[in-house]
Write an enzyme that holds these catalytic residues in place. Sequence first.
Site, mmCIF file in Angstrom:
data_model
loop_
_atom_site.group_PDB
_atom_site.id
_atom_site.type_symbol
_atom_site.label_atom_id
_atom_site.label_comp_id
_atom_site.label_asym_id
_atom_site.label_seq_id
_atom_site.Cartn_x
_atom_site.Cartn_y
_atom_site.Cartn_z
ATOM 1 N NE ARG A 1 -2.414 0.255 3.248
ATOM 2 C CZ ARG A 1 -3.841 1.041 4.631
ATOM 3 N NH1 ARG A 1 -4.876 0.845 4.411
ATOM 4 N NH2 ARG A 1 -2.840 0.861 6.096
ATOM 5 C CB THR B 1 -2.327 7.192 -2.384
ATOM 6 O OG1 THR B 1 -1.578 5.637 -3.373
ATOM 7 C CG2 THR B 1 -0.940 8.117 -3.414
ATOM 8 C CG ASP C 1 6.201 -2.769 9.495
ATOM 9 O OD1 ASP C 1 6.813 -3.114 8.787
ATOM 10 O OD2 ASP C 1 5.662 -1.510 9.841
#
Length: 211
Positions: free
Chosen positions: A106, A110, A205
């Site tokens: 992603r 945006t 993450d």
Amino acid sequence: MKQDNLTVITHPLVKAKITQMRDKNTTTKEFGELVDEISGLMCYEITRNIELEEIEVETPITTTIGYKLKGNDMAIVPILRAGLGMVKGIHQLIPTAKVGHIGLYRDHDTLQPVEYLCKLPTDLESRDVILVDPMLATGGSAIKAIEILKDKGAKSVRLACLVGCPEGVEAVQNVYPEVPIFLAALDEKLNEIGYIVPGLGDAGDRLYGTK
Ligand code: PRP
Ligand code: URA
């Protein structure tokens, strides 16, 4: 949000394990193990309607009719990176499945998915595809991945995510109402920067220990 084609798994083991994943003190190692375990538990529901064929089996006592999965026709397709964590738990239950990969991230500003990799089984049209990604947030990544799968010939796609929110479910349902969606938890909402609330933070993450 339509309830057709949406399954939220309510099994106590799944609820307890999702809660452990949400905890910010859960370590990277524990987080990965939980993703793996929940994916395996979800597989039970995801595959509830897959087709079987009858086979003859000889027991030590007699011959009887049993079942095997019809053909070797499943594919597991993770959306990289975080989707990779869901593959093992499902693959060990469906060892004949082929595994394809779709790389999307992603864009932080945006929130639009950017494609960087696509490697899929060549016989995709004859396989039931299980598309996996821990998070269904805006739905942009899932929609893009389904578009890629359909462009490459996939006829049957199921989407399995660990945590979703109404915004993401609706977005997918609006574009692909025929795609069944399986979630281990349906959370409250998206926040202003595109994270699921309460959620579990950034799944990639937390899975790989990056920031
Ligand atoms: C996360 C997640 C999904 C996506 C969901 O991936 O694993 O792929 O965000 O968000 P969306 O529904 O708004 O598209 P991310 O882009 O952070 O990449 P990563 O898996 O490499 O960390
Ligand atoms: N991607 C994640 O990893 N977490 C979210 O909450 C939203 C998108």
